[in-house]
Design a protein around this motif. Structure first.
Motif, PDB file in Angstrom:
ATOM      1  N   PRO A 177      44.663  45.608  34.638  1.00 27.86           N
ATOM      2  CA  PRO A 177      45.802  45.415  35.551  1.00 27.86           C
ATOM      3  C   PRO A 177      45.462  45.667  37.011  1.00 27.86           C
ATOM      4  O   PRO A 177      46.255  45.345  37.896  1.00 27.86           O
ATOM      5  CB  PRO A 177      46.827  46.436  35.053  1.00 27.86           C
ATOM      6  CG  PRO A 177      46.023  47.486  34.385  1.00 27.86           C
ATOM      7  CD  PRO A 177      44.862  46.781  33.769  1.00 27.86           C
ATOM      8  N   LEU A 178      44.279  46.231  37.297  1.00 28.02           N
ATOM      9  CA  LEU A 178      43.919  46.570  38.673  1.00 28.02           C
ATOM     10  C   LEU A 178      42.977  45.558  39.299  1.00 28.02           C
ATOM     11  O   LEU A 178      42.843  45.510  40.529  1.00 28.02           O
ATOM     12  CB  LEU A 178      43.265  47.961  38.720  1.00 28.02           C
ATOM     13  CG  LEU A 178      44.113  49.127  38.213  1.00 28.02           C
ATOM     14  CD1 LEU A 178      43.296  50.407  38.223  1.00 28.02           C
ATOM     15  CD2 LEU A 178      45.355  49.301  39.060  1.00 28.02           C
ATOM     16  N   ASN A 179      42.316  44.761  38.469  1.00 27.54           N
ATOM     17  CA  ASN A 179      41.306  43.845  38.995  1.00 27.54           C
ATOM     18  C   ASN A 179      41.886  42.779  39.914  1.00 27.54           C
ATOM     19  O   ASN A 179      41.177  42.208  40.745  1.00 27.54           O
ATOM     20  CB  ASN A 179      40.550  43.176  37.843  1.00 27.54           C
ATOM     21  CG  ASN A 179      39.538  44.121  37.218  1.00 27.54           C
ATOM     22  OD1 ASN A 179      39.015  45.007  37.874  1.00 27.54           O
ATOM     23  ND2 ASN A 179      39.269  43.946  35.939  1.00 27.54           N
ATOM     24  N   SER A 180      43.186  42.483  39.748  1.00 22.77           N
ATOM     25  CA  SER A 180      43.801  41.450  40.571  1.00 22.77           C
ATOM     26  C   SER A 180      44.333  41.989  41.896  1.00 22.77           C
ATOM     27  O   SER A 180      44.803  41.227  42.734  1.00 22.77           O
ATOM     28  CB  SER A 180      44.955  40.786  39.801  1.00 22.77           C
ATOM     29  OG  SER A 180      45.937  41.748  39.454  1.00 22.77           O
ATOM     30  N   LEU A 181      44.260  43.300  42.090  1.00 19.42           N
ATOM     31  CA  LEU A 181      44.764  43.880  43.332  1.00 19.42           C
ATOM     32  C   LEU A 181      43.869  43.513  44.511  1.00 19.42           C
ATOM     33  O   LEU A 181      42.651  43.417  44.386  1.00 19.42           O
ATOM     34  CB  LEU A 181      44.845  45.408  43.213  1.00 19.42           C
ATOM     35  CG  LEU A 181      45.892  45.978  42.252  1.00 19.42           C
ATOM     36  CD1 LEU A 181      45.791  47.491  42.225  1.00 19.42           C
ATOM     37  CD2 LEU A 181      47.298  45.564  42.661  1.00 19.42           C
ATOM     38  N   VAL A 182      44.477  43.297  45.654  1.00 20.28           N
ATOM     39  CA  VAL A 182      43.729  43.052  46.885  1.00 20.28           C
ATOM     40  C   VAL A 182      43.841  44.300  47.754  1.00 20.28           C
ATOM     41  O   VAL A 182      44.622  45.202  47.479  1.00 20.28           O
ATOM     42  CB  VAL A 182      44.284  41.820  47.634  1.00 20.28           C
ATOM     43  CG1 VAL A 182      44.083  40.565  46.827  1.00 20.28           C
ATOM     44  CG2 VAL A 182      45.767  42.015  47.968  1.00 20.28           C
ATOM     45  N   ALA A 183      43.026  44.332  48.793  1.00 15.64           N
ATOM     46  CA  ALA A 183      43.032  45.491  49.679  1.00 15.64           C
ATOM     47  C   ALA A 183      44.316  45.508  50.502  1.00 15.64           C
ATOM     48  O   ALA A 183      44.482  44.720  51.435  1.00 15.64           O
ATOM     49  CB  ALA A 183      41.811  45.448  50.600  1.00 15.64           C
ATOM     50  N   SER A 184      45.218  46.388  50.165  1.00 17.89           N
ATOM     51  CA  SER A 184      46.489  46.524  50.867  1.00 17.89           C
ATOM     52  C   SER A 184      46.910  47.982  50.791  1.00 17.89           C
ATOM     53  O   SER A 184      46.388  48.744  49.968  1.00 17.89           O
ATOM     54  CB  SER A 184      47.558  45.633  50.229  1.00 17.89           C
ATOM     55  OG  SER A 184      47.872  46.100  48.932  1.00 17.89           O
TER      56      SER A 184
END
Length: 444
Positions: free
Chosen positions: A224-231
């Motif tokens: 679930p974290l791999n799709s996160l972008v730097a924000s």
């Protein structure tokens, strides 16, 4: 503060006492404490090998020293899960009143059996580089990434061993046989059953896309974290998840995939923009990351411990102070322990979360930051109070101090509660020991 300490002491200590009567929690705490000599013993070499001076590791590499530093540190941190499995299984077996050494060895063997035992490497054959599988164990799984699976294996195998041991499956040997031989041969049937189950589990996970229980666990957490972008929100989510998982004994290394991808994106993007004289694209996420990192600085925790009444906490604080300055927290996490210790759940889980939102709010309003992203390339052992002032000047320093203050406010009352509990326990043990001495003198 006194009222808060009294409230937490009256509400929290009774609950903590009940939880610590649980055999699993008691075994976890004892098992982790038993590993603290290792984390404390290796701390000095870890600091020397990664001293926060630019080019230091390159210099050690050039003179042929760094590879030996790595070998020594890997001898503890690289295979730390092995020590945890053995120590935890030993402690839990003692709680269950079964054979400690047998349970520890069987758990350790089961842990290794579940592990992938081949790695792909590049070899040169006839002048050509080819990929080839060789028999080897990955340090990733022997170290931080395997820690949680190791804990589960130690607890489940030991519990199952204790259960089967009471089912008349032990080999009966004559009393004339030496105890050491009896203890070694008696559990053969029990061990066989346990290993067959481990074999089936290995096969089951071998048919999954992950290929092993270790990689399956990592994939489930990372997915679930791999799709996160730097924000800003992604940094807060990941840093908070790190804090929560650490409390439950899941090492930060498990999330090195998504965290590494996001941090590298921020570093490369900010560096390119900085060199071009443009606005940093990941300024806010980078600042929030360091603000949360500052709130997790454990130097003030060790300072409070040094001033404790409890001899245990005072000595552990002294031994952990220098490592904590250089961001080495394992002596505290395993030595106190903080992991799975109900007393420290609130500060461990919520301190960095609060600091993340406070940093976000301050940076977006009254404390704008002009960041030098080159400071992010400093070694991970660089003290926070050195890195942040050099990276962002006065405003960044103010944010750092505010985050330090959040950490102090969050940790102080719980350190006091833990100190009170340990001090009372030490006084009770000292009183009991003196009473026994008096009885012996009277009998003499």
């Amino acid at each position: 503060m006194d009222k808060l300490e009294a409230f937490l002491g009256n509400r929290l200590l009774p609950l903590t006492h009940k939880l610590q009567q649980n055999k699993v929690l008691a075994a976890l705490m004892e098992g982790f404490i038993r590993t603290s000599p290792l984390t404390l013993g290796i701390a000095v070499l870890t600091i020397i090998g990664n001293f926060p001076i630019p080019g230091w590791t390159d210099y050690l590499t050039s003179i042929g020293i760094y590879q030996h530093v790595e070998a020594i540190t890997n001898g503890v941190t690289g295979v730390f899960s092995i020590y945890v499995v053995y120590s935890l299984a030993f402690s839990y077996a003692k709680q269950l009143e079964t054979n400690e050494r047998n349970a520890a060895l069987i758990s350790l063997a089961s842990f290794i059996m579940l592990m992938p035992q081949q790695i792909m490497t590049t070899v040169t054959q006839n002048g050509e580089a080819t990929e080839q599988a060789i028999g080897a164990l990955r340090l990733d799984y022997l170290g931080g990434q395997g820690l949680f699976i190791g804990m589960l294996v130690a607890l489940l195998v030991t519990r199952f061993y204790a259960f089967l041991s009471k089912k008349n499956l032990m080999i009966k040997l004559p009393e004339s046989v030496p105890p050491m031989v009896t203890q070694s041969l008696a559990p053969v049937f029990v061990v066989t059953i346990i290993f067959i189950i481990v074999f089936c589990i290995r096969i089951g996970f071998g048919y999954t896309a992950s290929g092993s229980i270790f990689q399956f666990f990592i994939d489930v957490i990372n997915a679930p974290l791999n799709s996160l972008v730097a924000s800003p929100i992604s940094i807060i989510i990941i840093m908070e998840l790190l804090a929560v998982l650490w409390f439950f004994g899941i090492h930060n290394a498990v999330l090195q995939g998504p965290l590494g991808a996001i941090s590298m994106t921020m570093i490369v993007g900010n560096m390119a923009a900085f060199q071009s004289g443009e606005d940093l694209p990941y300024l806010l996420p980078s600042v929030i990351y360091m603000g949360m990192y500052a709130a997790g600085f454990m130097g003030f925790v060790t300072f409070f411990m040094i001033r404790s009444k409890s001899a245990k906490m005072k000595q552990l604080g002294k031994l952990s102070f220098v490592p904590s300055i250089f961001n080495i927290t394992e002596p505290l996490m395993f030595g106190m322990p903080i992991i799975l210790n109900p007393i420290f759940f609130i500060p461990q889980v919520f301190t960095q979360l609060i600091a993340g939102f406070v940093t976000w709010g301050l940076t977006s309003t009254i404390l704008p930051i002009s960041l030098n992203p080159a400071m992010s390339l400093l070694p991970w052992t660089t003290p926070t109070f050195v890195k942040m002032p050099f990276a962002g000047g006065l405003n960044y320093t103010i944010i750092m101090l505010i985050c330090f203050a959040i950490g102090i406010v969050m940790w102080y009352p719980f350190i006091k509660i833990a100190d009170k509990k340990e001090y009372e326990l030490e006084c009770a043990l000292a009183s009991a020991e003196s009473g026994n001495n008096v009885k012996e003198e009277i009998q003499a």
